[in-house]
Write a protein that holds these residues in place. Structure first.
Motif, PDB file in Angstrom:
ATOM      1  N   MET A 116       0.865  -1.172   0.000  1.00 54.74           N
ATOM      2  CA  MET A 116       0.000   0.000   0.000  1.00 54.74           C
ATOM      3  C   MET A 116       0.905   1.227   0.000  1.00 54.74           C
ATOM      4  O   MET A 116       1.760   1.364   0.868  1.00 54.74           O
ATOM      5  N   ILE A 117       0.717   2.072  -0.988  1.00 51.06           N
ATOM      6  CA  ILE A 117       1.446   3.333  -1.077  1.00 51.06           C
ATOM      7  C   ILE A 117       0.445   4.438  -0.775  1.00 51.06           C
ATOM      8  O   ILE A 117      -0.632   4.495  -1.382  1.00 51.06           O
ATOM      9  N   TYR A 118       0.802   5.305   0.174  1.00 57.25           N
ATOM     10  CA  TYR A 118      -0.023   6.466   0.495  1.00 57.25           C
ATOM     11  C   TYR A 118       0.759   7.711   0.086  1.00 57.25           C
ATOM     12  O   TYR A 118       1.911   7.879   0.473  1.00 57.25           O
ATOM     13  N   TYR A 119       0.142   8.560  -0.709  1.00 53.37           N
ATOM     14  CA  TYR A 119       0.794   9.778  -1.177  1.00 53.37           C
ATOM     15  C   TYR A 119       0.473  10.924  -0.216  1.00 53.37           C
ATOM     16  O   TYR A 119      -0.684  11.316  -0.073  1.00 53.37           O
ATOM     17  N   ILE A 120       1.524  11.443   0.428  1.00 50.09           N
ATOM     18  CA  ILE A 120       1.369  12.513   1.406  1.00 50.09           C
ATOM     19  C   ILE A 120       1.012  13.826   0.730  1.00 50.09           C
ATOM     20  O   ILE A 120       0.279  14.643   1.286  1.00 50.09           O
ATOM     21  N   ASN A 121       1.514  14.036  -0.490  1.00 42.52           N
ATOM     22  CA  ASN A 121       1.196  15.275  -1.201  1.00 42.52           C
ATOM     23  C   ASN A 121       1.152  15.010  -2.697  1.00 42.52           C
ATOM     24  O   ASN A 121       1.502  13.933  -3.161  1.00 42.52           O
ATOM     25  N   ASP A 122       0.688  16.023  -3.431  1.00 46.76           N
ATOM     26  CA  ASP A 122       0.719  15.935  -4.886  1.00 46.76           C
ATOM     27  C   ASP A 122       2.179  15.970  -5.318  1.00 46.76           C
ATOM     28  O   ASP A 122       3.003  16.634  -4.695  1.00 46.76           O
ATOM     29  N   SER A 123       2.489  15.265  -6.352  1.00 44.25           N
ATOM     30  CA  SER A 123       3.869  15.190  -6.804  1.00 44.25           C
ATOM     31  C   SER A 123       3.881  14.902  -8.293  1.00 44.25           C
ATOM     32  O   SER A 123       2.830  14.712  -8.910  1.00 44.25           O
ATOM     33  N   THR A 124       5.075  14.862  -8.856  1.00 41.24           N
ATOM     34  CA  THR A 124       5.211  14.507 -10.264  1.00 41.24           C
ATOM     35  C   THR A 124       5.845  13.132 -10.368  1.00 41.24           C
ATOM     36  O   THR A 124       6.543  12.696  -9.458  1.00 41.24           O
ATOM     37  N   GLY A 125       5.612  12.472 -11.450  1.00 42.04           N
ATOM     38  CA  GLY A 125       6.214  11.164 -11.675  1.00 42.04           C
ATOM     39  C   GLY A 125       5.354  10.046 -11.118  1.00 42.04           C
ATOM     40  O   GLY A 125       5.182   9.917  -9.919  1.00 42.04           O
ATOM     41  N   PRO A 126       4.802   9.228 -11.987  1.00 46.33           N
ATOM     42  CA  PRO A 126       3.891   8.170 -11.550  1.00 46.33           C
ATOM     43  C   PRO A 126       4.607   6.991 -10.884  1.00 46.33           C
ATOM     44  O   PRO A 126       5.805   6.775 -11.074  1.00 46.33           O
ATOM     45  N   THR A 127       3.854   6.242 -10.115  1.00 37.67           N
ATOM     46  CA  THR A 127       4.278   4.920  -9.676  1.00 37.67           C
ATOM     47  C   THR A 127       3.897   3.962 -10.795  1.00 37.67           C
ATOM     48  O   THR A 127       2.753   3.972 -11.256  1.00 37.67           O
TER      49      THR A 127
END
Length: 172
Positions: A116-127
């Motif tokens: 499980m990956i949780y994104y803390i903020n908006d960012s660039t570059g996909p998983t």
């Protein structure tokens, strides 16, 4: 694969972002966020912080784990995951690069597990998630393969969680 937007209420998302960016977390420099390799010319550098490591023996880093435990429990309650079944929980902070870079393809473990990956903020570059598994290639050989098929590409978005079978190689 499951994508859950706003897995936490927005005020919890904001608290996690504020805590992670401004609370003096003891980040450790990581020359390669996806491997023990030191190939700085092809990999993504950053900073990491372990929260839980149950792979070999139960360890909790209480300096920051106590803050995150109720939030991790809340995320688990929105899924079929159980906090007691977590092998590892950790945080990464990647830094901007002078050239676009992808981390190495990898699996976190070579045993059955969920990621499980949780994104803390908006960012660039996909998983990116590959069609290849640890049964096809190990972490040392997967990155020697040309043109690895990407079956899922997930854009980072604050409050988003992505859950997938950990046998698949992935990268950011």
């Amino acid at each position: 694969m499951i994508i859950i937007d706003d897995i936490l209420p927005s005020h919890e998302q904001d608290e996690i972002e504020e805590f992670s960016m401004h609370a003096g977390i003891p980040w450790a420099f990581t020359p390669n966020i996806s491997s023990t390799s030191l190939k700085l010319d092809t990999d993504v550098i950053g900073f990491g912080r372990e929260l839980i490591d149950n792979y070999i023996s139960p360890v909790r880093w209480h300096d920051v784990y106590n803050y995150f435990e109720p939030k991790i429990e809340l995320m688990c309650s929105q899924t079929e995951l159980n906090l007691n079944d977590l092998l590892r929980a950790r945080m990464f902070l990647t830094v901007p690069s002078y050239k676009p870079a992808k981390s190495l393809w990898h699996t976190d473990f070579d045993i059955s597990h969920a990621v499980m990956i949780y994104y803390i903020n908006d960012s660039t570059g996909p998983t990116e998630i590959s069609e290849y598994t640890y049964d096809d290639y190990n972490n040392e050989t997967i990155n020697d393969v040309d043109n690895i098929p990407v079956v899922h590409s997930i854009e980072p978005k604050k409050g988003r969680a992505v859950i997938f079978n950990g046998k698949y190689h992935h990268r950011s």
